[in-house]
Write a protein that holds these residues in place. Sequence first.
Motif, mmCIF file in Angstrom:
data_model
loop_
_atom_site.group_PDB
_atom_site.id
_atom_site.type_symbol
_atom_site.label_atom_id
_atom_site.label_comp_id
_atom_site.label_asym_id
_atom_site.label_seq_id
_atom_site.Cartn_x
_atom_site.Cartn_y
_atom_site.Cartn_z
ATOM 1 N N ASP A 95 0.869 6.753 -6.287
ATOM 2 C CA ASP A 95 -0.458 7.812 -6.451
ATOM 3 C C ASP A 95 -0.068 9.184 -6.141
ATOM 4 N N ASN A 96 0.483 9.378 -5.238
ATOM 5 C CA ASN A 96 0.796 10.938 -4.929
ATOM 6 C C ASN A 96 2.145 11.086 -4.054
ATOM 7 N N ASP A 124 3.902 13.766 -3.267
ATOM 8 C CA ASP A 124 3.942 14.781 -2.288
ATOM 9 C C ASP A 124 3.253 14.319 -0.873
ATOM 10 N N LEU A 125 2.274 13.851 -1.017
ATOM 11 C CA LEU A 125 1.469 13.290 -0.067
ATOM 12 C C LEU A 125 2.153 12.148 0.726
ATOM 13 N N ALA A 126 2.579 11.177 0.144
ATOM 14 C CA ALA A 126 3.214 10.170 0.634
ATOM 15 C C ALA A 126 4.490 10.792 1.364
ATOM 16 N N LEU A 127 5.270 11.686 0.934
ATOM 17 C CA LEU A 127 6.542 12.055 1.543
ATOM 18 C C LEU A 127 6.010 12.650 3.058
ATOM 19 N N LEU A 128 5.007 13.211 3.027
ATOM 20 C CA LEU A 128 4.323 14.073 4.189
ATOM 21 C C LEU A 128 3.466 12.895 5.155
ATOM 22 N N SER A 129 3.591 11.835 4.698
ATOM 23 C CA SER A 129 2.730 10.631 5.696
ATOM 24 C C SER A 129 4.021 9.974 6.316
ATOM 25 N N GLY A 130 3.721 8.875 6.975
ATOM 26 C CA GLY A 130 4.632 8.032 7.814
ATOM 27 C C GLY A 130 5.219 7.147 6.645
ATOM 28 N N ILE A 131 5.585 7.393 5.298
ATOM 29 C CA ILE A 131 6.070 6.501 4.497
ATOM 30 C C ILE A 131 7.595 7.003 4.235
ATOM 31 N N ASN A 132 8.340 5.949 4.411
ATOM 32 C CA ASN A 132 9.939 6.155 4.038
ATOM 33 C C ASN A 132 10.314 5.985 2.712
ATOM 34 N N PRO A 133 10.472 7.001 2.143
ATOM 35 C CA PRO A 133 10.612 6.929 0.283
ATOM 36 C C PRO A 133 11.738 6.062 0.078
ATOM 37 N N LYS A 182 0.785 -1.226 0.109
ATOM 38 C CA LYS A 182 -0.034 -0.051 0.072
ATOM 39 C C LYS A 182 0.570 1.233 -0.002
ATOM 40 N N SER A 183 1.889 1.285 0.621
ATOM 41 C CA SER A 183 2.932 2.388 0.747
ATOM 42 C C SER A 183 3.286 2.553 -0.625
ATOM 43 N N ALA A 238 0.531 4.100 -2.828
ATOM 44 C CA ALA A 238 0.489 5.396 -2.208
ATOM 45 C C ALA A 238 1.482 6.477 -2.646
#
Lengths: 336, 260
Positions: free
Chosen positions: A200-201, A203-212, A193-194, A197
């Motif tokens: 999908d987006n 910018d938003l993924a970077l501002l969630s708890g997702i470690n790019p 899902k990460s 995500a």
Amino acid sequence: MEFLNAFVALSNYVLIPGIAYGSQLALGALGVTLIYGILRFSNFAHGDTMAFGAMVTILVTWWMQAQGISFGVLPTALLALPFGILGTMVLLVVTDRVVYRFYRQQKAKPVILVIVSLGVMFIMNGIVRFIIGPDDQNFADGARFIISARDFKAWSGLDEGLALRTSQGITVITAVVVVVALFWFLNKTRTGKSMRAYSDNEDLALLSGINPERVVTYTWLIIAALTTVAGVLYGLDKSFKPFTYFQLLLPIFAAAIVGGLGSPLGAIAGGFVIAFSEVTITYAWKKVLGYLMPEGLEPDGLVQLLSTDYKFAVSFVILLIVLLFKPTGLFKGKSV
Amino acid sequence: MIVVEDVHKHFGGFHAVDGASLTIAEGSITGLIGPNGAGKTTLFNVIAGVLAPTSGKVTMAGEDITGLPPHDLFHMGLLRTFQIAHEFSSMSCRENLMMVPGGQSGETLWNTWFGRKRIANEERALAAKADEVLEFLTIEHLAEQKAGQISGGQKKLLELGRTMMVDARIVFLDEVGAGVNRTLLNTIGDAILRLNKERGYTFVVIEHDMDFIGRLCDPVICMAEGRVLAEGTLDEIKANEQVIEAYLGTGLKNKNKVGA
């Protein structure tokens, strides 16, 4: 009887090879589409990554064969496959750390990454040829046929024989298993899902708890598995030659684009569209039509639309048509 | 809590933020206003780590956070929403919220295969929390809806909801009210006040709706041309000559004088 003969001939020369080839393309296109969706560039090194994975698998297969390890009726290459995947994982993660990460940090435009991947392609190209050489390699063993043409004729009493090669059976079964596992992973697990995500987006993924960085690494690991499986299946089914893998890039990209770049479902559909177009257009229909047409109307010529030498032209034409009329592909991917 | 010292952000020759300095007190709801192009969003982006400043310094609780990437800031409790609502369009609203908390055990490949039970428990807790948040925002009926299909105003609520999934310390809201009707705007306002009071979130709000600002914010900071023009209560700001000039231009002011 005539109809059955026609159907068997069609299965033998069009349906079965088409399905097997389609599965191989679908696996390749899935990799291309994942890279495009998540890392946002078209990876030209994909074909050569497949060659690398297949090469490692072949080397391990040879070693196993020399040690007397075998997998019964199945090809030894299946036992060696995990090692091939591991080797490719190492290669891709190292490539990412050394090459792609630099450009990611610079926030390089996708077009720059495409050219970078071209460079990576040439290097991988060289590595594979340096290690295993540019020639054809044979590594298939085990039983050659699941159903052989002679047995089938004896069993059915038809004039036409139906042959199902082991490699074709394995290709389809492996492809189904891999695709099911991949879709389960992308839709059901947090990591998957990460990845979706992030695709999908960003910018938003970077501002969630997702470690790019983690998402990127996992993407490469999955790509390594997909490319190696696709490369080995293609090598088992046809033969292993580094240059063929480089050439495969075209139908693979065509498949990914026809299905819609970034859409995994599209990649699978695209793979089969391209495979069946290639096979049906380059197949000589004389035999099938001979059974089906009424007496006296059977064709004398081969009824082959294009010589097999032109099979790559088919991908090109489909690619052009799709880009002209439906640039987002069948499954609404990102437009190219 | 957040101190911005002389931050510049230049895009080529264009100085979007040109020496802005401001302080955001802990526990406050600070309003950031200014005409379009004043550099508010750019300043947000610099603070939130999306853009690196050309020069200047940003500190959070005494710690230098200049140029840290957004996901690091996120783990420090600095969250933001977007002027144009962002969402993971192919996921349901509940899943969107469940994506937010970091460090979930399902994130490692090992646990994906071998830690299924732990992940399942964690996911259940998260789903319950997400439902709670959706209820708080009065959009619990949208839990199963794909986030790409809900209305613009509802997306704004979802943005706010995202900040409630973790223990935020400071939340930057970029025009949460834009394109949202009055009733929904009041809901958002209530939510902000409650979060501020009950959970002690610090808010920084960019907004053009002065009633909304007046209801929530103290102090209000006005920016223009990349600089901080004035700071104070909304009434003080409204009376400030420079602010009126920035919003209405000198011509109109002179005309008013002539009229008077």
